[in-house]
Motif scaffolding. Structure first.
Motif, PDB file in Angstrom:
ATOM      1  N   PHE A 112      -5.430 -18.217  91.129  1.00  0.00           N
ATOM      2  CA  PHE A 112      -5.640 -19.057  89.943  1.00  0.00           C
ATOM      3  C   PHE A 112      -5.598 -20.536  90.327  1.00  0.00           C
ATOM      4  O   PHE A 112      -6.413 -21.337  89.836  1.00  0.00           O
ATOM      5  N   ALA A 115      -8.819 -21.408  92.018  1.00  0.00           N
ATOM      6  CA  ALA A 115      -9.919 -21.578  91.063  1.00  0.00           C
ATOM      7  C   ALA A 115      -9.883 -22.982  90.460  1.00  0.00           C
ATOM      8  O   ALA A 115     -10.927 -23.622  90.270  1.00  0.00           O
ATOM      9  N   GLN A 116      -8.690 -23.477  90.165  1.00  0.00           N
ATOM     10  CA  GLN A 116      -8.572 -24.836  89.629  1.00  0.00           C
ATOM     11  C   GLN A 116      -8.966 -25.878  90.681  1.00  0.00           C
ATOM     12  O   GLN A 116      -9.543 -26.927  90.347  1.00  0.00           O
ATOM     13  N   LEU A 131     -12.117 -16.762  88.881  1.00  0.00           N
ATOM     14  CA  LEU A 131     -11.416 -16.479  87.623  1.00  0.00           C
ATOM     15  C   LEU A 131     -11.820 -15.132  87.033  1.00  0.00           C
ATOM     16  O   LEU A 131     -10.987 -14.427  86.453  1.00  0.00           O
ATOM     17  N   ALA A 143      -6.366 -17.170  83.097  1.00  0.00           N
ATOM     18  CA  ALA A 143      -7.727 -17.136  83.653  1.00  0.00           C
ATOM     19  C   ALA A 143      -8.776 -17.175  82.558  1.00  0.00           C
ATOM     20  O   ALA A 143      -9.791 -17.870  82.679  1.00  0.00           O
ATOM     21  N   GLU A 146      -9.031 -20.687  81.142  1.00  0.00           N
ATOM     22  CA  GLU A 146      -9.728 -21.566  82.084  1.00  0.00           C
ATOM     23  C   GLU A 146     -11.229 -21.289  82.060  1.00  0.00           C
ATOM     24  O   GLU A 146     -12.049 -22.210  82.102  1.00  0.00           O
TER      25      GLU A 146
END
Length: 386
Positions: A112, A115-116, A131, A143, A146
């Motif tokens: 996670f 992914a950010q 995600l 997720a 986001e």
């Protein structure tokens, strides 16, 4: 007597056991505190002073000494990302995922964060791909939220609708957002003059949120574009019950519809009524222009004077000065012109739309706050910022 004697003997024993336990606990706490590397406290101190470069260096050194400290590694990654060092954050999280010692339940947390990192670096496709793999894991809720942000950023409204419906819960239904997503689709079809498709999306928006002001605005726009002014007026007048503060956005639309029907005076009467009932609406300038056109300058001056005295504002004072310019002598007109210029500059500088959630201020109106991401949170009528 024997029982009382035993109680007297037990009290000192309990006291001694408590003292011994406290000594043991304090020794354990002191031992743990001494085991924390000094670099950790140096990093914390730098963060307090907002010296993120020093903090990143200090925490990175601690992280190298303690590669198994998961929370520390994740915090370091967030710090890199905050500083814009996205490549370092990505490398750090990739290294963590490559480690065979990373527990299976912790891998989703690292993915996670990765992914950010991708999203902050502008690698939206890779962020989405990462995600999507988390939506069924222990980071599912985070997720999905986001992903919802990504779909809104990419204006992929169909995916956003599907995901928002899946996120619905007792605490947040997401129907407010879903209605706005349908309005975005309706607006796009309206621009293409595809009125049938636009009307279907407006209907879906109302099904999600009956009080959706934007859906009423678009419904009126569709009817007006098709030549049905009566239906357009009905759609726009419905805003009074949905959210009267948005009537300022429908004011000119309503007058145009009445004018098209050959009833401009009815349109003026409606604007007068709205402004009298809801003096905070930004309709003074519009009312002045229409009254001046159909009823003359004298009536227009009366209308603007009544509006400004009802709710004084810089924009109203500007219009009030302008309405009386022709009646002044040349010398007084120069003074009035100076006053009008000063008022105009300050009105342009101080009057803004404001987000009710994050206090973001803007001269332009947005349905979607560009800072906090809330929908329908900007005030439709500009206020004077002090």
């Amino acid at each position: 007597m024997d029982l009382d004697l035993w109680w007297l003997l037990l009290f000192p024993a309990f006291f001694g056991l408590g003292w011994f336990a406290a000594r043991v606990d304090m020794r354990a706490v002191l031992k743990q505190a001494m085991a924390v590397p000094s670099g950790f406290f140096k990093g914390l101190d730098a963060l307090v002073d907002d010296k993120t470069d020093v903090a990143a260096g200090a925490l990175a050194e601690v992280a190298r000494q303690h590669p198994d400290a998961l929370e520390l590694q994740l915090t370091l990654g967030k710090l890199y990302r905050k500083r814009g060092e996205n490549d370092r954050a990505i490398r750090l999280h990739h290294t963590m995922l490559d480690s065979t010692e990373l527990a299976a339940e912790s891998r989703d947390s690292v993915r996670f964060e990765l992914a950010q990192d991708f999203r902050k670096a502008g690698l939206i496709d890779r962020a989405e791909e990462t995600l999507v793999k988390l939506v069924d894991g222990n980071m599912s809720l985070a997720a999905r939220k986001e992903l919802l942000d990504i779909y809104q950023q990419d204006r992929d409204w169909q995916k956003a609708i599907e995901l928002a419906r899946g996120l619905a819960s007792d605490s947040h239904s997401f129907l407010h957002e879903v209605a706005q997503f349908y309005c975005e689709l309706a607006q796009a079809e309206l621009f293409r003059s595809n009125y049938a498709a636009a009307r279907e999306f407006v209907k879906a928006a109302f099904n999600a949120n009956r009080k959706c002001v934007r859906a009423s605005l678009i419904a009126g726009d569709i009817a007006f574009a098709e030549g049905d002014s009566e239906a357009a007026i009905a759609a726009w007048q419905a805003i009074e019950k949905q959210g009267y503060e948005y009537l300022s956005m429908a004011g000119e639309r309503l007058f145009d519809a009445y004018e098209k029907l050959g009833r401009p005076l009815d349109g003026i009467a409606l604007l007068r009524g709205y402004l009298k009932t809801f003096p905070q609406l930004e309709l003074t300038d519009l009312l002045y222009q229409k009254v001046a056109t159909y009823e003359g300058e004298e009536k227009a001056l009366e209308a603007v004077r009544e509006a400004v005295h009802g709710r004084p504002s810089l924009a109203g004072v500007y219009r009030l000065i302008e309405a009386q310019m022709d009646e002044l002598s040349p010398d007084k007109r120069m003074d009035a012109e100076l006053a009008r210029t000063v008022v105009m500059k300050n009105a342009a500088r101080l009057t803004m739309h404001r987000c009710k959630c994050c206090n973001f201020r803007s001269r332009a109106f947005f349905w979607h706050c560009p800072v906090c991401g809330e929908w329908e949170s900007l005030t439709p009528n500009r206020s004077e910022i002090h």
